[in-house]
Design a protein around this motif. Structure first.
Motif, PDB file in Angstrom:
ATOM      1  N   PRO A 342       1.035  -1.269  -0.243  1.00 48.77           N
ATOM      2  CA  PRO A 342       0.025   0.317   0.111  1.00 48.77           C
ATOM      3  C   PRO A 342       1.122   1.073  -0.535  1.00 48.77           C
ATOM      4  O   PRO A 342       0.887   2.516  -0.497  1.00 48.77           O
ATOM      5  CB  PRO A 342      -0.616  -0.373   1.470  1.00 48.77           C
ATOM      6  N   ALA A 343       1.913   1.204   0.685  1.00 47.27           N
ATOM      7  CA  ALA A 343       2.812   2.654   0.858  1.00 47.27           C
ATOM      8  C   ALA A 343       2.899   2.782  -0.690  1.00 47.27           C
ATOM      9  O   ALA A 343       3.605   4.077  -0.595  1.00 47.27           O
ATOM     10  CB  ALA A 343       3.743   2.299   1.896  1.00 47.27           C
ATOM     11  N   LEU A 344       4.097   1.652  -0.664  1.00 46.20           N
ATOM     12  CA  LEU A 344       4.229   1.528  -2.731  1.00 46.20           C
ATOM     13  C   LEU A 344       3.634   2.320  -3.206  1.00 46.20           C
ATOM     14  O   LEU A 344       4.479   2.478  -4.019  1.00 46.20           O
ATOM     15  CB  LEU A 344       4.837   0.378  -2.251  1.00 46.20           C
ATOM     16  N   LYS A 345       2.401   1.989  -3.158  1.00 51.17           N
ATOM     17  CA  LYS A 345       1.304   2.205  -4.058  1.00 51.17           C
ATOM     18  C   LYS A 345       1.284   3.866  -4.875  1.00 51.17           C
ATOM     19  O   LYS A 345       1.432   3.759  -5.437  1.00 51.17           O
ATOM     20  CB  LYS A 345       0.522   1.257  -3.821  1.00 51.17           C
ATOM     21  N   ALA A 346       0.790   3.772  -3.661  1.00 51.30           N
ATOM     22  CA  ALA A 346       1.193   5.713  -2.988  1.00 51.30           C
ATOM     23  C   ALA A 346       2.018   6.327  -3.207  1.00 51.30           C
ATOM     24  O   ALA A 346       1.992   6.791  -4.259  1.00 51.30           O
ATOM     25  CB  ALA A 346       1.040   5.805  -1.128  1.00 51.30           C
ATOM     26  N   LEU A 347       3.784   5.401  -2.952  1.00 51.07           N
ATOM     27  CA  LEU A 347       4.693   6.435  -3.383  1.00 51.07           C
ATOM     28  C   LEU A 347       4.505   5.904  -4.831  1.00 51.07           C
ATOM     29  O   LEU A 347       5.592   7.519  -5.812  1.00 51.07           O
ATOM     30  CB  LEU A 347       5.653   6.125  -2.816  1.00 51.07           C
ATOM     31  N   LYS A 348       4.465   5.529  -5.794  1.00 50.70           N
ATOM     32  CA  LYS A 348       4.279   5.446  -6.965  1.00 50.70           C
ATOM     33  C   LYS A 348       3.931   7.010  -8.040  1.00 50.70           C
ATOM     34  O   LYS A 348       4.119   6.894  -8.717  1.00 50.70           O
ATOM     35  CB  LYS A 348       3.672   4.032  -7.730  1.00 50.70           C
ATOM     36  N   ASP A 349       2.357   6.607  -7.084  1.00 53.65           N
ATOM     37  CA  ASP A 349       1.470   7.038  -7.786  1.00 53.65           C
ATOM     38  C   ASP A 349       2.169   8.880  -7.927  1.00 53.65           C
ATOM     39  O   ASP A 349       1.926   9.366  -8.618  1.00 53.65           O
ATOM     40  CB  ASP A 349       0.241   7.113  -7.541  1.00 53.65           C
ATOM     41  N   ARG A 350       2.485   9.084  -6.619  1.00 58.80           N
ATOM     42  CA  ARG A 350       2.937  10.511  -6.442  1.00 58.80           C
ATOM     43  C   ARG A 350       3.997  10.882  -7.347  1.00 58.80           C
ATOM     44  O   ARG A 350       4.295  11.428  -7.592  1.00 58.80           O
ATOM     45  CB  ARG A 350       3.362  10.567  -4.475  1.00 58.80           C
ATOM     46  N   LEU A 351       5.023   9.714  -7.494  1.00 55.55           N
ATOM     47  CA  LEU A 351       6.340   9.895  -8.182  1.00 55.55           C
ATOM     48  C   LEU A 351       5.816  10.280  -9.836  1.00 55.55           C
ATOM     49  O   LEU A 351       6.140  11.009 -10.513  1.00 55.55           O
ATOM     50  CB  LEU A 351       7.238   8.535  -8.317  1.00 55.55           C
ATOM     51  N   MET A 352       4.913   9.125 -10.410  1.00 52.85           N
ATOM     52  CA  MET A 352       4.204   9.651 -11.420  1.00 52.85           C
ATOM     53  C   MET A 352       3.215  11.474 -11.784  1.00 52.85           C
ATOM     54  O   MET A 352       3.408  11.044 -12.534  1.00 52.85           O
ATOM     55  CB  MET A 352       3.363   9.026 -11.877  1.00 52.85           C
ATOM     56  N   THR A 353       2.697  11.539 -10.542  1.00 52.59           N
ATOM     57  CA  THR A 353       2.169  12.927 -10.299  1.00 52.59           C
ATOM     58  C   THR A 353       3.434  13.793 -10.612  1.00 52.59           C
ATOM     59  O   THR A 353       3.296  14.757 -11.421  1.00 52.59           O
ATOM     60  CB  THR A 353       1.827  13.458  -9.914  1.00 52.59           C
ATOM     61  N   LYS A 354       4.766  13.961 -10.560  1.00 53.69           N
ATOM     62  CA  LYS A 354       5.751  14.843 -10.229  1.00 53.69           C
ATOM     63  C   LYS A 354       6.752  14.212 -11.683  1.00 53.69           C
ATOM     64  O   LYS A 354       7.492  14.953 -11.591  1.00 53.69           O
ATOM     65  CB  LYS A 354       6.290  14.379  -9.271  1.00 53.69           C
ATOM     66  N   ASN A 355       6.407  13.675 -13.108  1.00 54.41           N
ATOM     67  CA  ASN A 355       6.518  13.862 -13.976  1.00 54.41           C
ATOM     68  C   ASN A 355       7.694  12.763 -13.967  1.00 54.41           C
ATOM     69  O   ASN A 355       8.410  12.775 -14.858  1.00 54.41           O
ATOM     70  CB  ASN A 355       7.017  15.008 -14.712  1.00 54.41           C
ATOM     71  N   VAL A 356       8.088  12.345 -13.541  1.00 54.56           N
ATOM     72  CA  VAL A 356       8.777  10.281 -13.198  1.00 54.56           C
ATOM     73  C   VAL A 356       8.043   9.349 -14.334  1.00 54.56           C
ATOM     74  O   VAL A 356       6.987   9.404 -13.941  1.00 54.56           O
ATOM     75  CB  VAL A 356       9.392   9.543 -11.947  1.00 54.56           C
TER      76      VAL A 356
END
Length: 626
Positions: A342-356
């Motif tokens: 769950p925590a990794l899924k949230a981090l992945k979504d956050r990184l993708m919103t920052k153009n990663v």
């Protein structure tokens, strides 16, 4: 045959290596694995392929995160050994029981390893005997099912056979294990997950899984919600009658146009009278020499917001508030992958919103999961904060240069050898190579370094005139031969001219080219091979996301494929332009560094000569994770 098996700490101390094998490895596969995979947060990959003259190795590894140990097995790639993963797991289990942080040698583990290897080999042989040809057996059963039960029954059995791994009897296919490249006992099977592998240059290839979509669900949704949508559309059409769109006439402001007239007069004579000191005083100090300070107040505010969010949200969907709170107080014995998802899924979504780029965000999460799995959770610590801290360390490790990027020191070192320091600027069209080349020249002039420009963009119309304008404003010499000339020859003559007139640095401007343009990429490869520059700078936009991965990987691939030497020159550093236009979408910097391994050496943040600065790693990481 297994070539080597090593056990070492994360600090690099080798605790044990198998003397029984005793094979001398060609090249340095272990060092390359650490440098190109483990240190670059690619440890979530299944395996690593290393090519050396006369040998090709496959490396597999596992971690004991609680003890900080790394277990690596090396074998010939052509062998496809099936027992390596089980052997690593058994070695990890047995060695962790005798590990003592005070000991540095374990000669008594040789006999234990010999027994473990025999057990792993025997288990692999039993699996081969129990199911010598799983794919053929599966097809035979499916054909018999079709003949007996008709088309419908045969199709059911066939689909059931494909769902199993290798088509065996007991769910796991009787196969036991499958090698990482999708081969099982010499037969090709369709793997569930595409495995990623990287070569010496750090390039990785993968194929995402494609899941099926249930069409019946879509039809149900249409039948349920179709009437509502139609009624709503009908009401909207009745409420709002059709209005005729009338085009408004454009009003020209005569006063505004007369006040801001374009100046087409030639100021070349006036600019020629300026000297360098006057230009420096006019533009001011370059931002490269100013240290950017990250405020601590904003960090405290973010920490408070994160703490509030952590109190509101549980760590996992299936765990209640009391369970998560008790876990944070008492600590968890060992972190499992399900706890981290769950925590990794949230981090992945956050990184993708920052153009990663998506694939890079996914690889980072896999690497963080590999570094935390099996680790003990400390008391009064939540899983989300532990994952956040691990990701922050990983991002800092990626963005921090692993070699010196002090250009001024390298310039003085080249000056002592009485040769100019050559920098080649490469990149795709329209990213701002010429403008940022002038910014770098301005920064070097402030440090009393003599600079000469080389106009090697002989393809684009106006490129020579653009660079000539920058050279005239900065009062530095420029070497040009016009258009339709070989840029490699122009660069070579420019370097010779710089050696004669005593210039310290030669800044070579090249034509913009797309990564798929074969003729222009071949010309660039020739320019780099013929002149052997000290630094190859890739100029890229901070606006791009997934395209940054494609640009850099293909530039490096083309430079490697088209080079005539066995050791081709690749991208040495990155100059990131238009950084002032992206707000918090700073993910392109991470994507470029991760895919190429080259550091970000300059950041362009404006249109004046002073708008060039260094990349603040802490600020970038903070922006990516907030």
């Amino acid at each position: 045959m297994l070539e080597q098996l090593l056990i070492f700490t994360r600090g690099g101390l080798i605790l044990w290596t198998c003397k029984e094998l005793g094979n001398a490895l060609k090249g340095s596969p272990i060092d390359t694995l650490i440098r190109s995979c483990l240190l670059e947060e690619r440890s979530g990959a299944a395996s690593y392929n290393y090519d050396a003259p006369g040998a090709s190795y496959t490396l597999k590894w596992t971690f004991h995160n609680e003890l900080g140990l790394v277990f690596v097995a090396v074998y010939q790639r052509i062998l496809h050994l099936l027992y390596v993963e089980d052997l690593l797991a058994m070695v990890k289990r047995e060695f962790s029981q005798i590990y003592d942080p005070k000991r540095t040698a374990y000669p008594d583990f040789d006999e234990t390893f010999r027994q473990l290897k025999m057990e792993a080999l025997a288990r692999a042989e039993d699996l081969k005997r129990s199911n010598p040809n799983p794919v053929a057996g599966n097809v035979k059963k499916q054909v018999q099912g079709n003949n007996k039960s008709g088309l419908e029954g045969g199709n059911k059995k066939k689909s059931g056979g494909v769902a199993k791994e290798g088509g065996g009897k007991d769910g796991d296919g009787g196969n036991g294990r499958r090698s990482e490249n999708g081969h099982s006992n010499g037969n090709f099977v369709v793997a569930k997950d595409a495995n990623l592998s990287s070569d010496v240059n750090g390039r990785q290839n993968g194929s995402p899984n494609v899941g099926a979509f249930d069409v019946h669900k879509l039809q149900k949704l249409r039948t349920k919600g179709g009437k509502k949508v139609d009624n709503a559309a009908a009401k909207a059409s009745k409420a709002e009658p059709n209005k005729k769109v009338i085009k408004k006439n454009r009003v020209w402001d005569d006063a505004a146009t007369t006040e801001t007239k374009l100046d087409f007069t030639d100021h070349s004579a006036e600019d020629g009278d300026r000297n360098i000191d006057y230009v420096v005083a006019d533009q001011g100090e370059s931002m490269m020499d100013k240290e950017e300070i990250v405020s601590s107040e904003s960090e405290e505010e973010e920490e408070e917001e994160e703490n509030v969010g952590k109190k509101r949200k549980p760590d996992a969907k299936n765990k209640g508030w009391f369970s998560s709170m008790f876990q944070s107080i008492a600590g968890k014995a060992n972190l499992e992958k399900s706890d981290l998802e769950p925590a990794l899924k949230a981090l992945k979504d956050r990184l993708m919103t920052k153009n990663v780029a998506e694939e890079i965000a996914e690889k980072l999460c896999e690497s963080v999961a590999a570094s935390l799995e099996g680790k003990k959770l400390a008391s009064f610590t939540r899983i989300s904060s532990t994952v956040h801290a691990a990701m922050e360390e990983a991002l800092i490790r990626i963005l921090t240069p692993r070699r010196s990027i002090d250009i001024l020191r390298d310039v003085h070192a080249a000056k002592e050898q009485r040769k100019p320091y050559v920098v080649v600027f490469v990149g795709v069209n329209g990213v701002g190579k010429s403008t940022n080349l002038a910014k770098v020249a301005y920064w070097l002039l402030q440090h009393k370094v003599s600079v000469m420009m080389a106009a090697c963009d002989t393809f684009r119309s106006g490129a020579v005139e653009q660079l000539r304008t920058h050279a005239r404003r900065l009062q530095i010499p420029i070497f040009e031969k016009g258009y339709e000339k070989d840029p490699a020859i122009v660069a070579k003559e420019a370097i010779q001219e710089a050696s004669h007139n005593g210039s310290d640095v030669v800044l070579v401007d090249t034509a913009g080219r797309m990564q798929d343009n074969e003729p222009l990429m071949r010309a660039l490869s020739k320019l780099i091979y013929l002149n052997n520059p000290d630094l190859v700078l890739f100029v890229g936009e901070a606006l791009v996301g997934n395209d940054a991965v494609d640009q850099l990987s293909k530039f490096n691939q083309k430079l490697a494929d088209l080079a005539t030497s066995p050791n081709p020159r690749l991208i040495d550093g990155i100059l990131l332009t238009k950084f002032d236009t992206i707000d918090d979408k700073v993910g392109a910097a991470l994507s470029m560094v991760y895919i190429s391994g080259a550091p970000v050496m300059f950041v362009g943040c404006g249109q004046s000569y002073t708008d060039l600065k260094k990349l603040n790693v802490k600020s970038i990481v903070k922006t990516l994770l907030k």
